[in-house]
Design an enzyme around this catalytic site. Structure first.
Site, PDB file in Angstrom:
ATOM      1  N   SER A 148      20.002 -50.909  -7.989  1.00 11.18           N
ATOM      2  CA  SER A 148      20.588 -50.752  -9.481  1.00 11.18           C
ATOM      3  C   SER A 148      18.941 -50.462 -10.272  1.00 11.18           C
ATOM      4  CB  SER A 148      20.395 -52.365 -10.000  1.00 11.18           C
ATOM      5  OG  SER A 148      21.572 -52.191 -11.298  1.00 11.18           O
ATOM      6  N   TYR A 161      19.101 -60.593 -12.270  1.00  5.96           N
ATOM      7  CA  TYR A 161      19.410 -59.550 -10.897  1.00  5.96           C
ATOM      8  C   TYR A 161      18.684 -58.037 -11.051  1.00  5.96           C
ATOM      9  CZ  TYR A 161      23.111 -55.491 -10.171  1.00  5.96           C
ATOM     10  OH  TYR A 161      24.096 -54.677  -9.314  1.00  5.96           O
TER      11      TYR A 161
END
Length: 255
Positions: A148, A161
Site C-alpha cells: 500500500s 496498517y
C-alpha cells in the site's frame, strides 16, 4: 491463442473480492489454474469460482481464516484438498499475498488487540504462508505481495496498517535476494485509493472522492483491474527481470 500463464498454478489470498478478485480473474483469463483464498465470505468466493469457470477458466475456493495460530499450514492443506480435481500435485507457480486487515485509527486510538490482529493477518500470515510455499514453488516462479502507498506516504489515520505494509515491503526485498538463485522473482505492488469495499464511502461522499482524486496525476480513482494488470505483468514471463521492487500502482498519487 497464447496465454501468458498457461499451465501455471496460482494462489491469491483474499481473492473473493476487490483487488484480489480482479487479480484472480485476470490470472484465469491468462490461463492459470487459480486458488481463491478466502476467510469469511463463502458466497463471494463461490461466485468468483463460478464466474471464472463460466468464462472457460479454472479456479477453486480455498477456505482458511488467517490471523490465527497455524493458519499457514491450514491454508496449504485446504489448497491441496480443494485443488485435487486439477491434479496439482502440490505445485504452485505464482503466490499473491493479498489478504490484509485494514485499520483506520490514529495512534492514540489503536489498541493492542487491534494492532496484533493487523500484524497477524497482514504480516505474519504472508510470512509463514510464503515460508511453507517454498518447497512447492517451482523454480522461475513468482511471489507478489500487495502492499500500500500507506507504507511510504504519511497516513496518520491508518498508522498500524502503514506499519504492517512497511514490514511486508521489507520482507519482499530480503526474500527477493534469498530466492534469486532459483529464478524466483519477488515484488510488492503498492496501490493508492482503489474502488473497493474499504473505500465504498467515496461513492457517497463526493467531497472526499474529489480530495482523493486531486492528489492523483491521472485524475481518477483507481479500479481493482488497474492493480490486477500490474500484478499480471509481474506474474508473466515479461516480468522475469523485475525483482525486489515496490511498484507504485497509485495513478501518480502525491507526486
Amino acid at each position: 491463442m497464447f496465454q501468458a500463464l498457461e499451465n501455471k498454478v496460482a494462489l491469491v489470498t483474499g481473492g473473493s473480492h476487490g483487488i484480489g478478485r480482479a487479480i484472480a480473474e485476470r490470472f484465469a483469463r491468462d490461463g492459470a489454474v487459480v486458488g481463491i483464498g478466502y476467510g469469511h465470505d463463502a458466497d463471494s468466493a463461490t461466485n468468483v469460482v463460478e464466474q471464472i469457470r463460466k468464462a472457460g477458466g479454472s479456479a477453486f475456493a480455498v477456505h482458511t481464516e488467517l490471523g490465527l495460530p497455524g493458519d499457514a499450514a491450514r491454508l496449504w492443506a485446504a489448497f491441496d484438498a480443494a485443488g485435487r480435481e486439477y491434479a496439482l500435485d502440490g505445485r504452485i507457480d505464482v503466490l499473491v499475498n493479498n489478504a490484509a486487515k485494514g485499520s483506520f485509527a490514529y495512534l492514540a486510538d489503536v489498541t493492542e488487540e487491534s494492532f496484533d490482529q493487523v500484524m497477524a493477518i497482514s504480516v505474519k500470515a504472508p510470512f509463514f504462508i510464503t515460508q511453507q510455499a517454498l518447497p512447492r514453488l517451482r523454480d522461475g516462479g513468482r511471489i507478489i505481495n500487495i502492499s500500500s502507498l500507506s507504507a511510504t506516504l504519511a497516513s496518520p489515520y491508518a498508522i498500524a496498517y502503514g506499519v504492517a505494509k512497511g514490514a511486508l515491503d521489507a520482507f519482499t526485498l530480503s526474500l527477493a535476494q534469498d530466492l534469486g538463485s532459483r529464478g524466483i522473482t519477488v515484488n510488492s505492488v503498492a496501490p493508492g485509493v482503489i474502488r473497493t469495499r474499504n473505500n465504498a464511502h467515496l461513492d457517497q461522499d463526493e467531497q472526499a472522492a474529489a480530495r482523493a482524486v486531486a492528489r492523483m496525476a491521472l485524475n481518477r480513482l483507481g479500479e481493482p483491474e488497474d492493480v490486477a494488470d500490474v500484478v499480471a505483468f509481474l506474474a508473466s514471463r515479461d516480468g522475469r527481470w523485475v525483482t525486489g521492487q515496490v511498484i507504485d500502482a497509485s495513478g501518480g498519487t502525491a507526486l
